[in-house]
Design an enzyme around this catalytic site. Sequence first.
Site, mmCIF file in Angstrom:
data_model
loop_
_atom_site.group_PDB
_atom_site.id
_atom_site.type_symbol
_atom_site.label_atom_id
_atom_site.label_comp_id
_atom_site.label_asym_id
_atom_site.label_seq_id
_atom_site.Cartn_x
_atom_site.Cartn_y
_atom_site.Cartn_z
ATOM 1 N N ASP A 1 0.813 -1.215 0.000
ATOM 2 C CA ASP A 1 0.000 0.000 0.000
ATOM 3 C C ASP A 1 0.845 1.262 0.000
ATOM 4 O O ASP A 1 2.066 1.212 0.162
ATOM 5 C CB ASP A 1 -0.951 0.000 1.216
ATOM 6 C CG ASP A 1 -0.234 -0.363 2.526
ATOM 7 O OD1 ASP A 1 1.006 -0.270 2.577
ATOM 8 O OD2 ASP A 1 -0.918 -0.733 3.487
ATOM 9 N N HIS B 1 -6.661 -4.564 10.518
ATOM 10 C CA HIS B 1 -6.477 -4.363 9.080
ATOM 11 C C HIS B 1 -5.230 -5.083 8.578
ATOM 12 O O HIS B 1 -4.285 -5.300 9.320
ATOM 13 C CB HIS B 1 -6.481 -2.869 8.697
ATOM 14 C CG HIS B 1 -5.238 -2.101 9.029
ATOM 15 N ND1 HIS B 1 -5.192 -0.722 9.006
ATOM 16 C CD2 HIS B 1 -3.983 -2.494 9.375
ATOM 17 C CE1 HIS B 1 -3.976 -0.320 9.312
ATOM 18 N NE2 HIS B 1 -3.222 -1.370 9.551
ATOM 19 N N GLU C 1 -9.425 -1.755 5.742
ATOM 20 C CA GLU C 1 -9.934 -1.345 7.044
ATOM 21 C C GLU C 1 -11.225 -2.083 7.405
ATOM 22 O O GLU C 1 -11.927 -2.583 6.513
ATOM 23 C CB GLU C 1 -10.199 0.165 7.017
ATOM 24 C CG GLU C 1 -8.969 1.016 6.689
ATOM 25 C CD GLU C 1 -7.961 1.091 7.833
ATOM 26 O OE1 GLU C 1 -7.885 0.158 8.662
ATOM 27 O OE2 GLU C 1 -7.235 2.094 7.908
ATOM 28 N N ASN D 1 -6.668 -2.642 14.722
ATOM 29 C CA ASN D 1 -8.079 -2.847 14.348
ATOM 30 C C ASN D 1 -8.249 -4.046 13.418
ATOM 31 O O ASN D 1 -9.326 -4.246 12.857
ATOM 32 C CB ASN D 1 -8.632 -1.583 13.672
ATOM 33 C CG ASN D 1 -7.954 -1.274 12.347
ATOM 34 O OD1 ASN D 1 -7.063 -2.004 11.917
ATOM 35 N ND2 ASN D 1 -8.353 -0.200 11.705
HETATM 36 P P1 PGA Z 1 2.858 -1.379 12.595
HETATM 37 O O1 PGA Z 1 1.641 -1.373 11.576
HETATM 38 O O2 PGA Z 1 3.807 -2.402 12.079
HETATM 39 O O3 PGA Z 1 3.437 0.006 12.479
HETATM 40 O O4 PGA Z 1 2.317 -1.703 13.923
HETATM 41 C C1 PGA Z 1 1.090 -2.587 11.179
HETATM 42 C C2 PGA Z 1 -0.094 -2.309 10.295
HETATM 43 O O5 PGA Z 1 -0.752 -1.287 10.482
HETATM 44 O O6 PGA Z 1 -0.372 -3.149 9.423
#
Ligand code: PGA
Length: 255
Positions: A75, A146, A151, A144
């Site tokens: 992404d 995702h 999302e 959350n």
């Molecule tokens: P993070 O993010 O590795 O910064 O915790 C993971 C994500 O949002 O997929």
Amino acid sequence: MKTINLNNVTVFVVKDYKALSEKGASIIAALLMTKKDAVLGLATGSTPQGVYEELVRMNKSGEITFKGVHTYNLDEYYPIDKSNAQSYDYFMKENLFNHIDIDMANTHIPNGMAENSTKESSSYDQKVRSIGGVDIQLLGIGSNGHIGFNEPGDVFEPMTHRVQLDERTIKDNARFFGSIEEVPTEAITMGIGTIMSAKVLLLLANGEKKATAIKEMLLGKVKPRMQASILQFHKNVIVVVDESAASELIAELKE
Ligand code: PGA
């Protein structure tokens, strides 16, 4: 290291972030050693940074090469310029690409400055398909649930698409920006179908903040409110978690 086998998912529970990074890197390195033209799906965020450090070390010491490797990132924020230090394009150069022997022409990240995000999204899927798909897709998980920027919502979006970021994601990612107002509110992300088409999914998580998401992803109902739960339907998933991120999963399995 403790191993938990859940049908299609192998969960490695490791002591700490260093062990998680080494385990994650060793799985990717094993692919690179056996397939010179491997296709890697890559992720950004705090979690994979240690894996990238370890891969850089292995590349510098001659254990692995990225010469024939192709990469597709999950992404990118939208809109965002590549020169913005918070763009995922910038992140990948800083954390991996600038330090390894990869051909930059073989690296792919959704274009955060594309004029037409719909065209950009469909051409991204087309590129992934035309190379024959991803061998190993590296994934983090949001608090959350995702994966990529898919999302919580009412559906699993199959294809790469433009997305509105969840409030919790914006809050979680504000730590990288000067203030919460500076966090972009949209992104282009591989869809769930694109992610699920990878041969192997390698999901990493560390810290207590991820413990509920890890438990729900693996033991909860499969639902678009917990996007990562779709991994229960993939045939080859490896999860590497530290003890804190595994804590709720282990407690639930003991009950
Ligand atoms: P993070 O993010 O590795 O910064 O915790 C993971 C994500 O949002 O997929």
